[in-house]
Design an enzyme around this catalytic site. Structure first.
Site, PDB file in Angstrom:
ATOM      1  CB  THR A 235      -0.943  -0.034   1.227  1.00 50.35           C
ATOM      2  OG1 THR A 235      -1.814  -1.157   1.057  1.00 50.35           O
ATOM      3  CG2 THR A 235      -1.774   1.216   1.346  1.00 50.35           C
TER       4      THR A 235
ATOM      5  CE1 TYR B 165      -6.016   0.152  -0.057  1.00 52.49           C
ATOM      6  CE2 TYR B 165      -3.935  -0.205  -1.201  1.00 52.49           C
ATOM      7  CZ  TYR B 165      -4.774  -0.436  -0.122  1.00 52.49           C
ATOM      8  OH  TYR B 165      -4.370  -1.290   0.872  1.00 52.49           O
TER       9      TYR B 165
ATOM     10  CB  SER C 159       2.596  -7.954   1.255  1.00 56.39           C
ATOM     11  OG  SER C 159       1.614  -7.779   2.239  1.00 56.39           O
ATOM     12  CD  GLN C 160      -2.718  -8.241  -1.606  1.00 56.25           C
ATOM     13  OE1 GLN C 160      -1.906  -7.725  -0.842  1.00 56.25           O
ATOM     14  NE2 GLN C 160      -3.568  -7.531  -2.319  1.00 56.25           N
TER      15      GLN C 160
ATOM     16  CB  THR D 131       0.676  -3.722   6.381  1.00 56.04           C
ATOM     17  OG1 THR D 131      -0.628  -3.690   5.811  1.00 56.04           O
ATOM     18  CG2 THR D 131       1.325  -2.361   6.295  1.00 56.04           C
ATOM     19  CG  ASP D 132      -2.494  -7.505   3.544  1.00 55.96           C
ATOM     20  OD1 ASP D 132      -2.821  -6.627   4.362  1.00 55.96           O
ATOM     21  OD2 ASP D 132      -3.096  -7.698   2.469  1.00 55.96           O
TER      22      ASP D 132
ATOM     23  CE  LYS E 233      -2.852  -5.094   8.186  1.00 57.82           C
ATOM     24  NZ  LYS E 233      -2.937  -5.026   6.736  1.00 57.82           N
TER      25      LYS E 233
ATOM     26  CD  GLU F  36      -6.846 -29.118  26.679  1.00 55.19           C
ATOM     27  OE1 GLU F  36      -7.872 -29.787  26.494  1.00 55.19           O
ATOM     28  OE2 GLU F  36      -6.774 -27.902  26.415  1.00 55.19           O
TER      29      GLU F  36
HETATM   30  N1  ASP Z   1      -2.791  -5.515   0.777  1.00 56.87           N
HETATM   31  C1  ASP Z   1      -1.760  -4.552   1.076  1.00 56.87           C
HETATM   32  C2  ASP Z   1      -0.437  -5.290   1.083  1.00 56.87           C
HETATM   33  O1  ASP Z   1      -0.171  -6.015   1.995  1.00 56.87           O
HETATM   34  C3  ASP Z   1      -2.025  -3.895   2.368  1.00 56.87           C
HETATM   35  C4  ASP Z   1      -0.951  -2.947   2.857  1.00 56.87           C
HETATM   36  O2  ASP Z   1       0.142  -2.834   2.351  1.00 56.87           O
HETATM   37  O3  ASP Z   1      -1.224  -2.246   3.855  1.00 56.87           O
HETATM   38  O4  ASP Z   1       0.316  -5.136   0.145  1.00 56.87           O
END
Ligand code: ASP
Length: 350
Positions: free
Chosen positions: A34, A47, A80-81, A113-114, A186, A307
């Site tokens: 992002t 976006y 990053s997904q 961030t993902d 996250k 357990e």
């Molecule tokens: N989907 C985005 C990514 O991980 C989200 C982000 O960067 O905040 O590339």
């Protein structure tokens, strides 16, 4: 006379290089996310990640040029997904080359961030340098009102040039905070204040262009890690199975049928299985597919032989690692051994 002239020239060259070298050399590797995202309008929440290139990101933060001799390169430009093992291997090799062959003082990586926490942990185990390596991203695209990317990038460079960052392992720098690769998670889908350091908290913060540390990581990492990907072009296949009431054994069976080498359970509570899933897990472990128990709970350790009788079934408890990081460690562990006790030891140390 000729001799004097060449001495003067040499002297001048030394003075120039010393004054140029006064600032630390920081290499930024851009991978997308992002922070490089673009929205239709500045007020829109729709976006696409991974659109603008490294030079645009650098040009947006001229203030960091006072802190460091900054240059950049684009490794990939993805959300990053879509991060994968191939990019991780490329990234780890490139970071090692930049720090150990090209002599840069630090690396900053822009990243979505993902899956930032997974990449940070992977690098924490595979970078062979105690120089700073810091990941930065953003929750708002570069075109948004009050985009958070430029400040995060500036803070990451500030932390990268701080002598205090040496030996800290790989860090994430988000929202003025520094987070350790092992504990960072996250926690919020859309807020800027999304990253947390779990029960141990953040490792430090960046304020007024300076990094301040509150604690040091106590796990093995970077120069003290045994994991070496320099000669690898693939990683062992490891999948994650999610636990829930009345869970279907089908996903775990599918990983077994597809000959995955390891399976991580995002179990309920203290890493518990639904009974039908447990039966498949026992058979998988008998076939040599390593089962690692982690938890879908956001906090708390997975207790060994609690357990679930791990010693009886040769399962491994992920201890403090969430499922996605337990997967990273299992992939790297399986590059060295298939002995469940040795693998359990890695979870204690890393
Ligand atoms: N989907 C985005 C990514 O991980 C989200 C982000 O960067 O905040 O590339």
């Amino acid at each position: 006379m000729k001799h004097l002239k060449s001495t003067l020239l040499l002297l001048a060259a030394v003075v120039v290089s010393v004054s140029l070298g006064a600032k630390p050399r920081v290499r930024i590797i851009a991978t997308g996310g992002t922070i490089a995202g673009v929205s239709a309008t500045s007020a829109s929440s729709a976006y696409t990640a991974g659109q603008v290139g490294i030079q645009t990101l650098i040009d947006a933060v001229p203030q960091m040029l006072y802190l460091a001799d900054v240059s950049g390169e684009q490794l990939v430009n993805i959300g990053s997904q879509d991060m994968n093992d191939e990019v991780w291997l490329k990234l780890a090799k490139r970071v090692n080359e930049i720090l150990n062959v090209e002599g840069y003082d630090a690396v900053v990586i822009t990243h979505g961030t993902d899956t930032m926490e997974e990449t940070a942990y992977f690098l924490n185990l595979t970078v062979k340098s105690d120089k700073p390596v810091i990941l930065a991203g953003s929750m708002r695209p570069s075109t948004a009102i009050s985009a958070d990317g430029p400040a995060n990038l500036y803070n990451a460079v500030a932390a990268a040039v701080s002598p205090a960052s040496k030996g800290m392992g790989v860090l994430c720098c988000m929202n003025n905070q520094l987070l350790d690769a092992k504990t960072v998670i996250k926690t919020h889908t859309i807020d800027c204040d999304t990253f947390e350091g779990g029960p141990s908290g953040i490792i430090g913060y960046v304020y007024n262009g300076e990094a301040h540390y509150l604690q040091t990581p106590n796990n093995r990492h970077t120069v003290n890690s045994v994991f070496d990907v320099s000669k690898l072009d693939r990683l062992p296949k490891v999948g994650i199975v999610y636990g829930y009431a009345n869970a279907s054994p089908l996903p775990m069976q599918a990983f077994v049928d597809a000959k995955f080498e390891g399976i991580v359970l995002a179990g309920v509570g203290d890493g518990n299985f639904y009974k039908d899933v447990f039966d498949v897990a026992v058979k998988a472990q008998d076939q040599g597919i390593q089962i690692v128990r982690s938890s879908r709970c956001p906090t708390g350790p997975i207790c060994l032989n609690s357990e679930v009788d791990d010693a009886k079934y040769h399962f491994v408890a992920a201890l403090d690692l969430n499922p996605q990081k337990a997967r990273v460690l299992l992939m790297l562990a399986l590059t060295r051994t298939h002995d469940w006790q040795e693998i359990q030891q890695y979870y204690k140390e890393y």
